[in-house]
Design a protein around this motif. Structure first.
Motif, PDB file in Angstrom:
ATOM      1  N   SER B  14       0.770  -1.200   0.033  1.00  0.00           N
ATOM      2  CA  SER B  14      -0.050   0.158  -0.016  1.00  0.00           C
ATOM      3  C   SER B  14       0.703   1.345  -0.036  1.00  0.00           C
ATOM      4  N   GLY B  15       0.406   2.448  -0.716  1.00  0.00           N
ATOM      5  CA  GLY B  15       1.124   3.581  -0.778  1.00  0.00           C
ATOM      6  C   GLY B  15       2.395   3.437  -1.645  1.00  0.00           C
ATOM      7  N   LEU B  16       2.620   2.556  -2.525  1.00  0.00           N
ATOM      8  CA  LEU B  16       3.760   2.257  -3.603  1.00  0.00           C
ATOM      9  C   LEU B  16       3.348   2.355  -4.736  1.00  0.00           C
ATOM     10  N   TYR B  17       3.855   3.184  -5.517  1.00  0.00           N
ATOM     11  CA  TYR B  17       3.615   3.467  -6.965  1.00  0.00           C
ATOM     12  C   TYR B  17       4.926   3.011  -7.824  1.00  0.00           C
ATOM     13  N   LEU B  18       5.076   2.491  -8.616  1.00  0.00           N
ATOM     14  CA  LEU B  18       6.183   2.428  -9.553  1.00  0.00           C
ATOM     15  C   LEU B  18       6.151   1.759 -10.898  1.00  0.00           C
ATOM     16  N   GLY B  19       6.962   2.076 -11.729  1.00  0.00           N
ATOM     17  CA  GLY B  19       7.089   1.609 -13.142  1.00  0.00           C
ATOM     18  C   GLY B  19       8.272   1.902 -13.847  1.00  0.00           C
ATOM     19  N   GLY B  20       8.281   1.379 -15.242  1.00  0.00           N
ATOM     20  CA  GLY B  20       9.436   1.554 -16.027  1.00  0.00           C
ATOM     21  C   GLY B  20       9.079   2.119 -17.310  1.00  0.00           C
ATOM     22  N   TYR B  21       9.876   2.552 -18.119  1.00  0.00           N
ATOM     23  CA  TYR B  21       9.866   3.366 -19.324  1.00  0.00           C
ATOM     24  C   TYR B  21      10.761   3.109 -20.312  1.00  0.00           C
ATOM     25  N   HIS B  22      10.651   3.540 -21.466  1.00  0.00           N
ATOM     26  CA  HIS B  22      11.672   3.380 -22.500  1.00  0.00           C
ATOM     27  C   HIS B  22      12.330   4.827 -22.656  1.00  0.00           C
ATOM     28  N   ALA B  23      13.514   5.232 -22.367  1.00  0.00           N
ATOM     29  CA  ALA B  23      13.873   6.615 -22.844  1.00  0.00           C
ATOM     30  C   ALA B  23      14.992   6.889 -23.804  1.00  0.00           C
ATOM     31  N   GLY B  24      15.412   5.757 -24.225  1.00  0.00           N
ATOM     32  CA  GLY B  24      16.617   5.574 -25.396  1.00  0.00           C
ATOM     33  C   GLY B  24      17.993   5.759 -24.902  1.00  0.00           C
ATOM     34  N   ILE B  25      18.291   5.498 -23.578  1.00  0.00           N
ATOM     35  CA  ILE B  25      19.557   5.489 -22.999  1.00  0.00           C
ATOM     36  C   ILE B  25      20.367   4.245 -23.519  1.00  0.00           C
ATOM     37  N   LYS B  26      19.698   3.240 -23.351  1.00  0.00           N
ATOM     38  CA  LYS B  26      20.279   1.922 -23.957  1.00  0.00           C
ATOM     39  C   LYS B  26      20.376   2.129 -25.273  1.00  0.00           C
ATOM     40  N   ASN B  27      21.389   1.486 -25.930  1.00  0.00           N
ATOM     41  CA  ASN B  27      21.626   1.730 -27.347  1.00  0.00           C
ATOM     42  C   ASN B  27      20.590   0.879 -28.185  1.00  0.00           C
ATOM     43  N   SER B  28      20.331  -0.031 -27.616  1.00  0.00           N
ATOM     44  CA  SER B  28      19.375  -1.084 -28.430  1.00  0.00           C
ATOM     45  C   SER B  28      17.976  -1.043 -28.253  1.00  0.00           C
ATOM     46  N   GLY B  29      17.273  -0.697 -29.636  1.00  0.00           N
ATOM     47  CA  GLY B  29      15.919  -0.595 -29.620  1.00  0.00           C
ATOM     48  C   GLY B  29      14.981  -0.084 -28.608  1.00  0.00           C
ATOM     49  N   THR B  30      14.134  -0.770 -28.245  1.00  0.00           N
ATOM     50  CA  THR B  30      13.080  -0.222 -27.606  1.00  0.00           C
ATOM     51  C   THR B  30      13.148  -0.537 -26.084  1.00  0.00           C
TER      52      THR B  30
END
Lengths: 400, 400
Positions: B14-30
């Motif tokens: 409870s009370g925790l929000y989290l997630g991940g996203y593609h910003a393009g820092i890694k060379n490869s793809g998406t």
């Protein structure tokens, strides 16, 4: 210098007899596997030994011989480390010394013993003792090549070094041999090394010189951070040259001994298991020699630095991480400068950000120089290591 | 537990929000390469960090955040360690925290920052900042899988662990994720690890619990003895569950945290670069926990033990040599007992000398247990490592 030249220098030491012989301790064929050094008029012996608490009975025995200060002979075998064999191992060492002493007309306590090879396999004394008997029946010879061959295990080349020096007006010699390519690490006497000189000096001064030079040579090389149960470096003075112990003579001897031991130590890492490149790590600008040594060793010990060198990948962050992980040092990342070969990479904490190829070009040769300047003080140290390759994995997963 | 189950437990906090996203820092793809953790009502944060003197500015920044005791958010990126980048690196971390804080309506000093990836390459802020903006525009979600995916580098699997426990009558949760497979070593906070709990505890008690559990878990695993410039373990309390700090509740929490951190630490070595086997080294009969830990770690760190395990070669002398080389311990070779799996090899210093195959049979599985009894005292410790294989060489000579 070539192997031939070093063989000649070692054989030129007055009062030293040495040779090697096939006893059958090694599984394979007719390879030499026992050797001896004998100096009937020896004036002193010095030694440094493994600091591992799991040590072979030959180490315990020879440590006592060195402590007594005097020895006339060294008996060595390869193919069996006689380590981890419980009480039987101790008895076998004593029997070896007794047998050799009887044949050479000296006391067992004057015979140092050294072994290298497999751990936990009882020594085949039924082969070792007859071998020693036959070898020492003709001890009055000087066959450095046979001795150097007999002490090899996974070594791919024999390793000798020698140096001539003038003490006062007396031409003198210090020369020796070593074996080892795996299980080589810092904080150790490291590997089996036998050095002789024709000086007539006694234990105390020899021991002092050996310790000093050992710190800057054998304790500054590493193949894989593992330390053996059997390592020792012995230094025997044959007593042939009458040279008083003066500050000047001592300095001359220490210089010659440094030359010999540095050469032997570097030969070991060059022949490191699976090694294709020699890594020389120099740390300068340190507050004291101790921190410089610890960081230089940490660089050559780092698996990530070793694999980067293997792949000729100028991954310089791994070098800074390897130096930075050493505790209690003056390392400050905003001050350090780093170079590979002749190419500066980081200056006063700021990366120069040249193209990767510029740095990679400095890693193409057989020797890769890594220089880290802490910019904190005046002290420096150098360590020597080798790259980590598929060859190392092959040798060490298949050995048994 | 399966990845799915652990994802569910982490998302149930409870009370925790989290997630991940593609910003393009890694060379490869998406591939996803940025992640966040946000707890609007957080009551405290704890952290342990790399001890390496070559540390990334994210470590310096987050160390200060933890010192202040309170944080509401963690911003993580993979693909770039932002280490060795001089002053520019520091400015980039500050900009990241400022940007995230503005988007979440908190202060920059309440945002911890963590990075992993290449060293000495400036952070591509022109990709990182827009990525953070888009990710945090929809922060009110719980996507543990996306976050765990975004923090991976050379990891081959995502690594999560969770534990439910009852504190008093209140059902509580502690759960987290980790990344890392190379550059994992002892004496370190080790790798990027993010753990959350729904307790409403403050920094001091969280920090105490984290340190204690960290010593017995993350500090007892090693892939290659190298320690990174960027490692950290963060523990965030969301404040959702009102649980008073009592001795009993603390014990319950520490047990659950131990379960989570041990699981994450073992997952790291199981996914160690090139690893095919997990090595568990137990040292018992020690005079104190410290010497037991140092010897257990020395066993799993030894390249010769690691290659022997890879080759399923019961070369037990290497284990005794690895334990014996540790300085200032009560190791006495005439007292030790050693076993592989369920098979005793050495008892009170005497080898049992059974056929090699008997011992080798204990090394066939995916997990190899090595147990050393010093027979000196009552203390014990366990360390976890992995074998050293061709795969490790491949990954680390080719990475650049």
């Amino acid at each position: 210098m070539s192997v031939n030249e070093n063989v000649k220098i070692l054989e030129s030491i007055s009062g030293l007899y040495l040779g090697g012989y096939h006893a059958g301790i090694k599984n394979s064929g007719t390879k030499k596997d026992i050797a001896y050094f004998f100096a009937p008029q020896a004036t002193g012996i010095a030694g440094v030994f493994t600091k591992n608490n799991f040590f072979a009975p030959s180490v315990a025995w020879s440590r006592n011989v060195v402590k007594s200060g005097k020895a006339h002979a060294i008996i060595v075998n390869s193919g069996n480390a006689n380590a981890g064999n419980g009480r039987r191992g101790e008895e076998d060492v004593e029997m070896t010394a007794r047998e050799a002493a009887a044949l050479l007309g000296i006391r067992p306590a004057e015979v140092a013993v050294a072994s290298t090879g497999k751990i936990g396999v009882p020594m085949p004394m039924e082969k070792f003792i007859p071998g020693v008997q036959q070898m020492l029946a003709h001890w009055k010879q000087t066959d450095a090549r046979a001795a150097a061959e007999a002490i090899m295990t996974t070594d791919t080349v024999m390793k000798l070094a020698g140096s001539e020096f003038i003490a006062g007006s007396e031409p003198c010699v210090v020369a020796g041999m070593t074996k080892g390519s795996g299980m080589i690490a810092p904080n150790m006497a490291t590997t089996l090394t036998f050095i002789a000189t024709d000086l007539n000096w006694s234990h105390d001064v020899l021991q002092h010189c050996l310790r000093e030079v050992n710190e800057a040579t054998f304790n500054m090389v590493s193949v894989d951070t593992d330390t053996s149960s059997n390592d020792m470096v012995l230094l025997l003075a044959t007593g042939a040259k009458n040279v008083p112990v003066t500050t000047e003579h001592r300095t001359q001897f220490v210089e010659a001994l440094f030359h010999v031991m540095k050469s032997l130590a570097v030969q070991i890492v060059q022949d490191g298991e699976g090694a294709t490149k020699l890594i020389e790590a120099r740390v300068s600008g340190a507050l004291n020699v101790d921190e410089a040594r610890r960081m230089a060793k940490s660089i050559i010990d780092s698996p990530l630095v070793k694999t980067a060198v293997c792949g000729e990948d100028p991954n310089w962050g791994r070098v800074l991480a390897a130096a930075g992980k050493v505790e209690n040092t003056s390392f400050a990342q905003e001050k350090v400068s780093l170079s590979f070969g002749t190419e500066l990479i980081v200056v006063d904490g700021e990366p120069l950000c040249q193209p990767r190829e510029v740095y990679a070009a400095q890693m193409k040769g057989r020797e890769v120089l890594i220089a880290l300047d802490l910019n904190q003080g005046e002290h420096e140290a150098t360590a020597w290591g080798c790259d980590l390759t598929h060859g190392y994995i092959d040798i060490n997963t298949e050995y048994s």
